[in-house]
Design a protein around this motif. Structure first.
Motif, PDB file in Angstrom:
ATOM      1  N   UNK B  84       0.827  -1.198   0.000  1.00  9.61           N
ATOM      2  CA  UNK B  84       0.000   0.000   0.000  1.00  9.61           C
ATOM      3  C   UNK B  84       0.865   1.252   0.000  1.00  9.61           C
ATOM      4  N   UNK B 100      -6.346   6.850   1.404  1.00  5.65           N
ATOM      5  CA  UNK B 100      -5.639   7.067   2.668  1.00  5.65           C
ATOM      6  C   UNK B 100      -6.651   7.232   3.799  1.00  5.65           C
ATOM      7  N   UNK B 103      -8.118   3.912   4.826  1.00  3.03           N
ATOM      8  CA  UNK B 103      -7.181   3.079   5.589  1.00  3.03           C
ATOM      9  C   UNK B 103      -7.086   3.553   7.031  1.00  3.03           C
ATOM     10  N   UNK B 104      -7.185   4.881   7.218  1.00  2.41           N
ATOM     11  CA  UNK B 104      -7.026   5.435   8.555  1.00  2.41           C
ATOM     12  C   UNK B 104      -8.308   5.370   9.398  1.00  2.41           C
ATOM     13  N   UNK B 144      -3.184  -2.320  10.090  1.00  3.06           N
ATOM     14  CA  UNK B 144      -2.865  -1.752   8.764  1.00  3.06           C
ATOM     15  C   UNK B 144      -2.545  -0.252   8.788  1.00  3.06           C
ATOM     16  N   UNK B 146      -1.312   1.608  11.107  1.00  2.00           N
ATOM     17  CA  UNK B 146       0.007   1.842  11.702  1.00  2.00           C
ATOM     18  C   UNK B 146       1.106   1.471  10.717  1.00  2.00           C
ATOM     19  N   UNK B 149       1.310   3.933   7.834  1.00  2.00           N
ATOM     20  CA  UNK B 149       1.894   5.205   8.261  1.00  2.00           C
ATOM     21  C   UNK B 149       3.417   5.115   8.362  1.00  2.00           C
TER      22      UNK B 149
ATOM     23  N   UNK C  39      -0.674   1.228  -9.628  1.00  2.00           N
ATOM     24  CA  UNK C  39      -0.899   1.519  -8.218  1.00  2.00           C
ATOM     25  C   UNK C  39      -2.014   0.675  -7.633  1.00  2.00           C
ATOM     26  N   UNK C  42      -1.200  -2.876  -6.783  1.00  2.00           N
ATOM     27  CA  UNK C  42      -0.523  -3.051  -5.497  1.00  2.00           C
ATOM     28  C   UNK C  42      -1.485  -2.875  -4.320  1.00  2.00           C
ATOM     29  N   UNK C  43      -2.520  -2.064  -4.543  1.00  2.00           N
ATOM     30  CA  UNK C  43      -3.451  -1.786  -3.451  1.00  2.00           C
ATOM     31  C   UNK C  43      -4.477  -2.891  -3.240  1.00  2.00           C
ATOM     32  N   UNK C  46      -4.935  -4.712   0.227  1.00  2.00           N
ATOM     33  CA  UNK C  46      -5.411  -3.807   1.271  1.00  2.00           C
ATOM     34  C   UNK C  46      -6.861  -3.422   1.044  1.00  2.00           C
ATOM     35  N   UNK C  50      -9.985  -3.992   3.509  1.00  2.00           N
ATOM     36  CA  UNK C  50     -10.836  -2.893   3.966  1.00  2.00           C
ATOM     37  C   UNK C  50     -12.291  -3.119   3.573  1.00  2.00           C
ATOM     38  N   UNK C  54     -14.210  -3.779   6.812  1.00  2.00           N
ATOM     39  CA  UNK C  54     -14.640  -2.454   7.271  1.00  2.00           C
ATOM     40  C   UNK C  54     -15.935  -2.026   6.595  1.00  2.00           C
ATOM     41  N   UNK C 159       1.651   2.553  23.541  1.00  2.00           N
ATOM     42  CA  UNK C 159       1.569   1.254  22.888  1.00  2.00           C
ATOM     43  C   UNK C 159       1.457   0.108  23.866  1.00  2.00           C
ATOM     44  N   UNK C 331      -5.583  14.751   6.729  1.00  2.00           N
ATOM     45  CA  UNK C 331      -5.154  13.538   7.425  1.00  2.00           C
ATOM     46  C   UNK C 331      -3.638  13.455   7.416  1.00  2.00           C
ATOM     47  N   UNK C 335      -0.496  12.101   9.847  1.00  2.00           N
ATOM     48  CA  UNK C 335       0.364  11.006   9.414  1.00  2.00           C
ATOM     49  C   UNK C 335       1.835  11.194   9.728  1.00  2.00           C
TER      50      UNK C 335
END
Lengths: 370, 268, 337
Positions: B84, B100, B103-104, B144, B146, B149, C39, C42-43, C46, C50, C54, C159, C331, C335
C-alpha cells in the motif's frame, strides 16, 4: 515509419498531460547519432518530462518516441538502450561505489574477475581508483557526479540522458566538468541528451539545442544559429539579451526590409528567408554588443537611433549602458568592449547619444498575427 | 528571567514523565509484594506470583493463543502495508486521499464499534464460527493503518530516483524492489512488524468480541480481574507484558526515527 | 498511435497473430503509462481487507439497525423502532455525570448516556490537550539533545497494554488501593476514601492518562514545523514572549492540536474498558450499553442503532468543530507524526 539516415532518436508529436496540466505538447524533432543534444528552457518548461519520456519513466499521452528505429512506448525503462545521470545522482546509499558501478552489469553475463576488472577500469577513468569500497555519503558532490556518470556509461547505452547533472556543483567545478563532459562525449561517441536551464552551459556544450517553453519546442538549432538567427522573440530573449524595436514593414527590397519603428525611425534589416510583406507587423532585434554608441550625430549611417544614457555599469572588460529613447516603452541595452585602455571617468549618465549598427547585425522577427 | 522560564518547562517535562510512568510502574512494584492485596505497606519481597504464573495452564494457553494471532497478523499487516505504501508514494493515483482516509478510518472509529460490526457480520450474517482467525482478521484491520503510516514515511524519506536509476540500469521492477527498495525500507519494515505485533498482542476489545473459546492474553486477564485472589497473578503477568511491550516498541521507534541513509541533495 | 505502422514488414503473418501482437503492445504501453493501473494492482490486498472487514461490516451494522430481535433470531422486516427507542423516555433512573441525578424524571436512557459520553470525552480531550501542549512545547523548543530518546520515552506508553494501564488506575484509586492504603499507613486518614473510585472523575483521570502519551506527538510535529525565523520576526516587531506565543506559536500549532483533539475525542466517546473498570454506575458510558446489547441483553438491532446514532452525532460534532476552528485539516498532518 522508417527513421531517416541521420536521425537516431525521433520524437513524433509527443505530448504528456498530467491531469489538466499539459507538461509537453506536440513535440516533434530528431536527434542525430553521436550528437551532443541539449534541451534548454526555464524550469517547468517540460524539458525534464521529455527526458523522462526518453528514459521510459513517463509514457507519452500521445505521439511516439523512436530510438534507433524502434518505437518505445511499450518498452519499460529497464529494457531501453538508454541510461541516465540523475540530477540527484541517485547513488544507492546502501551499496559501495564499486557495487554502484557494477549495478547495471549483473545481466551482462560477466565473470567475477571481468566484472571486477570493468569496475576498476571505470574507477580509474573517473580518477576514483581506490574509492571502490566507499559509500555514497563519503564522496563529495563532484565525485558522486562522476560515479553516476561511470555507472551509466559502463552499461554501454546507445543514448546517455543527463538531467541537469551539473546544477548541484559549485561554479568552478561546474566549468571543469563541462569541459570533461564534452571530451568524454567525443571519446565515447555516444549520443548525449542533456537537460539544462543554463543557456551558457547549453551553448558551450551542445552540437544542437532544443529551446523549450511551456511544453513546446521553440527552435531546434545549433548554438550559433540560436544566437545569431533566433526564429522568434522568445528564443531571442531567452538566449543572451536582445533589444527589440516593434514596427511595421514599409518596404521589402530583395533581401532587405525597411521597418517603420515609430520614434526609433525607419530601420533596415535583412529578411533572412522570413516571409514578410509590406504592411506586416514586424520586430527588429539587435544584440547589445552589436551596437555602437556615437557621442556626436553620426553621418551617413543607415540605422541610427537617438537617445539619452540613463544608467551605466563598468565591468572592466566591457561597459553596459541603458539608453532611453523617447517614445519607446523600454530602454535599449548597449554593451561596449573596452578594447582600449582608458582612465577617462567622464560620467556618461544623462548624455545624449546616437546608437548605430550595421544592417546585417540585426534580425527581423515576424510578430504573432502580423 | 529567561533562565527561570527554562527551569519551569523542564520541571514540567520531568513531572509529565513521572505522571506518565508512575501508574504503570506500580504493577511491577506490587508484583513482588508478598500479599494478596495491592496495598501499602509492603509485606515483603517474593517471586511466588511469578512462579504461580508460569504454572497456570490457562494462562499459558492464552499466551500461546496471543502469539499465534500476533505473529501472523504482524507479518500480513506489514506485507499489505508495504504494498500500500509503495502504491501511495510511487504512483499518481486518482482518489489517493480517499484511499488514505479509508485506511485510517479504523484509527478514529471506537474499537467497540469495529468489534460489534465485525461480530455481527462474521458471526450472524456469514455464520463464521468465532476463533483465533476472526480475532486475527480484526487485528489486521487495526494494524494496517500503523503499518501504512510507518512505511509511507520511510518510503517518502528516500529519493525516488534511486528506484528509477535501478530500472534505468536494466533491473526489472521486481528485482529493483529487492535490491534497492527493500534494503532501504528494512528498518521501517522491522519497526512495522514490532508495532503490529505489540498492537495485536495487547489489544483487548476486538479480541473480547471476536474470540470464541480460545481467549487471548488480554481477554484472559479481563476474566481474571473479577477474582481478587487472582490479582497478584495478573500483576506478575501484566509486569511481564509491560516490559515486553516497552522493549519492542522502543526498538521499533528507534528504528523508525533513526536516520535514513539517503542524504538529501541540494538539487531538490 | 504509430505502433501498427512499424509492423508493416510482417505482411505474411496471419492477420490474427499480428493483431494480437499489436494488442499486447498496446496493453503493455497502457499498463506502463497508467500509474493508476499499477498503483491499484498493489493496493488490491489492502482494498480487499478494507472492503471485507470495514465496509461490509459497517454496512451490515447499518442494515441490522432496521431489524428486530426476536429471541435468538433477527427479523429483518424494515422498522425504525430501534431509533425511536433511543429517544424514548424509559422508566430507569438517569444519572447525569453522577452529579445531577434525576430520580423523578423519566429520561431516555440511551440519549442521556450519549450526552454524558460526549461530555466526558470532551473533558478528557480538554485535559489531555492542556497537559500535553506544554510537554510538546518543551520537546519542540527546549530539548536540543537526545530528542529522539525523549520522543521514544513519550510515545512508548501509548503502545503498552491499555487494559493494564486502566487496571493500574483501579488499583491506585480502589477502596483498599494504593492511595487509600498509603494515606492510612501514613496516618493521614483513618477510613479509606470511598469517593476515589467508581465515578466519572475516575474515568476522566484514567482516560486522560491513557491518551496523554498519544496527544503529545501531533502537537509536537506542528510546533516543530514552525519556522524559527517567524518567532524572531515577531520579537523583532515588538512582541513580548507571551504575545508572541499567543499570536504566532499557538495559531501555527493549531493543526496539530485539532488533529490530536479529534484522535482523542472520537474513540473516547465509545469507551468501554475504563468506564467498566473504574466508572461504577455513575461513570457508565454508552460503550457499556452497546456491549451489553450485543452480550447479555442480546438485542443486536438496538445495539446497532445506538452505535450508528453515536457515530452520526460524533461525526456532526467533529464537522462543526472543524468548521469553527476553520482549519482544513488534512489527514496528512496526523500522518507524519
Amino acid at each position: 515509419m522508417a527513421s531517416k539516415d541521420n536521425s537516431f532518436i525521433s520524437l513524433q508529436g509527443v505530448a504528456k498531460h498530467f491531469g489538466s496540466l499539459r507538461a509537453v505538447e506536440d513535440v516533434t524533432f530528431d536527434i542525430k547519432r553521436g550528437e551532443f543534444f541539449s534541451l534548454l528552457g526555464p524550469s517547468g518548461c517540460g524539458k525534464t518530462t521529455l527526458l523522462r519520456m526518453l528514459a521510459g519513466f513517463e509514457v507519452p499521452s500521445s505521439g511516439e518516441i523512436y530510438i534507433d528505429g524502434q518505437p518505445m512506448s511499450a518498452v519499460p525503462p529497464n529494457a531501453r538502450p538508454t541510461n541516465m545521470v540523475f540530477q540527484s545522482y541517485a547513488i544507492f546509499p546502501h551499496l559501495t561505489v564499486a557495487q554502484n558501478i557494477a549495478y547495471g552489469l549483473r545481466k551482462k553475463g560477466l565473470s567475477k574477475a571481468e566484472l571486477a576488472d570493468t569496475v576498476e577500469q571505470a574507477l580509474q577513468r573517473i580518477r576514483l581508483g581506490g574509492y571502490g569500497q566507499r559509500l555514497a555519503h563519503q564522496l563529495s558532490g563532484g565525485q558522486r557526479q562522476r560515479v553516476a556518470l561511470a555507472r551509466a556509461l559502463v552499461c554501454r547505452p546507445k543514448v546517455l540522458l543527463l538531467d541537469e547533472p551539473l546544477a548541484a556543483l559549485d561554479k568552478k567545478l561546474r566549468e571543469e566538468m563541462q569541459i570533461e563532459l564534452r571530451q568524454l562525449q567525443r571519446s565515447v561517441g555516444i549520443t548525449f541528451v542533456f537537460v539544462t536551464h543554463d543557456q551558457e552551459e547549453a551553448l558551450a556544450l551542445s552540437d544542437r539545442i532544443a529551446v523549450m517553453s511551456k511544453g513546446r519546442t521553440l527552435q531546434v538549432d545549433s548554438a550559433a544559429r540560436l544566437y545569431e538567427a533566433p526564429s522568434c522573440r522568445e528564443v531571442a530573449g531567452f538566449i543572451g539579451s536582445m533589444n527589440f524595436f516593434d514596427g511595421t514593414v514599409t518596404d521589402v527590397d530583395g533581401d532587405i526590409a525597411t521597418v517603420d519603428a515609430g520614434s526609433a525611425g525607419a530601420l533596415r534589416v535583412p529578411v533572412n528567408g522570413h516571409a514578410t510583406r509590406r504592411g506586416a507587423k514586424a520586430t527588429v532585434a539587435v544584440r547589445p554588443e552589436k551596437m555602437e554608441i556615437a557621442w556626436q550625430p553620426p553621418q551617413g549611417v543607415t540605422n541610427s537611433v537617438a537617445g539619452r544614457v540613463t544608467a551605466e555599469a563598468y565591468f572592466g572588460d566591457r561597459s553596459h549602458y541603458h539608453v532611453e529613447v523617447s517614445g519607446l516603452p523600454h530602454h535599449i541595452a548597449v554593451a561596449l568592449q573596452n578594447s582600449q585602455r582608458s582612465l577617462d571617468t567622464t560620467e556618461a549618465r544623462g548624455r545624449r547619444v546616437w546608437l548605430t549598427w550595421p544592417v546585417e547585425s540585426s534580425v527581423l522577427l515576424p510578430q504573432a498575427g502580423g | 528571567m529567561r533562565r527561570r522560564s527554562i527551569g519551569w518547562l523542564e520541571l514540567y517535562g520531568l513531572l509529565f514523565i513521572a505522571l506518565l510512568y508512575g501508574p504503570m510502574l506500580l504493577l511491577p512494584l506490587f508484583s513482588f509484594n508478598d500479599s494478596l492485596y495491592i496495598a501499602f505497606p509492603f509485606k515483603g519481597f517474593t517471586v511466588k506470583w511469578y512462579e504461580a504464573m508460569v504454572q497456570d495452564s490457562a494462562l499459558l494457553a492464552a499466551l500461546r493463543n496471543s502469539l499465534s494471532v500476533a505473529i501472523p497478523v504482524s507479518i500480513v499487516s506489514t506485507a499489505f502495508g508495504l504494498l500500500t505504501a509503495k502504491a501511495l508514494t510511487r504512483f499518481r493515483l486518482p482518489g489517493r486521499r480517499a484511499i488514505v482516509g479509508l485506511i485510517m478510518v479504523p484509527l478514529v472509529i471506537p474499537f467497540i464499534i469495529l468489534g460489534i460490526a465485525l461480530l455481527t457480520t462474521l458471526r450472524k450474517t456469514f455464520d463464521v464460527p468465532l476463533s483465533l482467525w476472526t480475532v486475527a482478521a480484526g487485528h489486521i484491520l487495526i494494524c494496517l493503518p500503523f503499518s501504512v503510516m510507518v512505511l509511507i514515511s520511510r518510503l517518502e524519506g528516500f529519493d525516488r530516483s534511486l528506484e528509477e536509476a535501478s530500472l534505468d540500469l536494466g533491473e526489472s521492477a521486481w528485482s529493483t524492489f529487492w535490491r534497492i527498495t527493500f534494503p532501504i525500507v528494512l528498518p521501517g519494515v522491522v519497526s512495522s512488524l514490532l508495532m503490529c505485533f505489540t498492537a495485536s498482542f495487547d489489544e483487548f476489545l476486538i479480541a473480547f468480541f471476536l474470540s470464541g473459546d480460545g481467549a487471548t492474553l488480554p481477554v484472559f486477564i479481563w476474566s481474571q480481574l473479577r477474582f481478587p485472589q487472582k490479582l497478584p497473578n495478573v500483576l506478575a503477568l501484566g509486569s511481564c507484558i509491560l516490559v515486553l511491550s516497552f522493549l519492542l516498541i522502543a526498538i521499533a521507534e528507534k528504528l523508525r526515527r533513526g536516520g535514513i541513509p539517503t542524504e538529501k541533495h541540494s538539487g531538490f | 498511435m504509430a505502433a501498427d505502422a512499424i509492423s508493416s514488414g510482417a505482411g505474411q503473418e496471419p492477420r490474427a497473430q499480428r493483431w494480437s501482437i499489436v494488442l499486447c503492445r498496446r496493453l503493455r504501453a497502457w499498463y506502463l503509462g497508467s500509474d493508476a493501473a499499477r498503483g491499484y494492482l498493489l493496493l488490491m490486498p489492502t482494498l480487499a481487507v478494507l472492503f471485507a472487514l470495514l465496509v461490509v461490516p459497517v454496512a451490515t451494522l447499518f442494515l441490522t439497525s432496521f431489524c428486530t430481535q426476536v429471541y435468538f433470531k433477527i427479523d429483518c422486516s424494515f422498522t425504525l423502532a430501534n431509533y425511536a427507542t433511543i429517544f424514548e423516555p424509559s422508566g430507569e433512573v438517569g444519572y447525569f455525570l453522577g452529579i445531577v441525578p434525576y430520580p423523578e424524571m423519566e429520561t431516555p436512557i440511551y440519549a442521556v448516556l450519549l450526552v454524558r459520553s460526549i461530555w466526558m470525552a470532551f473533558l478528557v480531550t480538554l485535559s489531555v490537550m492542556l497537559l500535553a501542549y506544554p510537554m510538546a512545547y518543551f520537546l519542540a523548543f527546549r530539548v536540543t539533545r537526545n530528542k529522539i530518546r525523549w520522543l521514544i520515552l513519550i510515545t512508548v506508553p501509548f503502545w503498552t497494554s491499555y487494559l493494564l494501564r486502566a487496571f493500574a488506575w483501579k488499583v491506585i484509586l480502589g477502596y483498599g488501593g494504593v492511595i487509600n492504603s498509603g494515606l492510612i499507613s501514613a496516618g493521614i486518614i483513618q477510613e479509606p476514601l470511598s469517593f476515589l473510585l467508581y465515578n466519572p472523575t475516575a474515568v476522566i483521570i484514567t482516560l486522560t492518562h491513557a491518551w496523554l502519551a498519544f496527544a503529545v506527538l501531533p502537537i509536537y510535529v506542528s510546533l516543530e514545523k514552525i519556522d524559527r525565523s517567524l518567532l524572531e520576526a515577531a520579537s523583532d516587531l515588538g512582541d513580548s514572549r507571551i504575545e508572541r506565543f499567543l499570536r504566532i506559536t499557538l495559531p501555527l500549532s493549531m493543526p496539530g492540536v485539532v488533529a490530536a483533539s479529534l484522535l482523542v475525542f472520537i474513540p473516547t466517546v465509545g469507551e468501554y474498558v475504563t468506564p467498566t473498570l473504574v466508572g461504577g454506575s455513575s461513570g457508565k458510558m454508552l460503550g457499556s450499553v452497546i456491549q451489553s446489547l450485543f452480550g447479555q441483553a442480546n438485542n443486536q438491532p438496538l445495539g446497532s442503532a445506538v452505535s450508528l446514532v453515536m457515530m452520526l452525532v460524533v461525526t456532526l460534532l467533529v464537522c462543526a468543530f472543524l468548521k469553527v476552528t476553520g482549519s482544513k485539516l488534512k489527514a496528512r498532518e496526523v500522518q507524519d507524526a
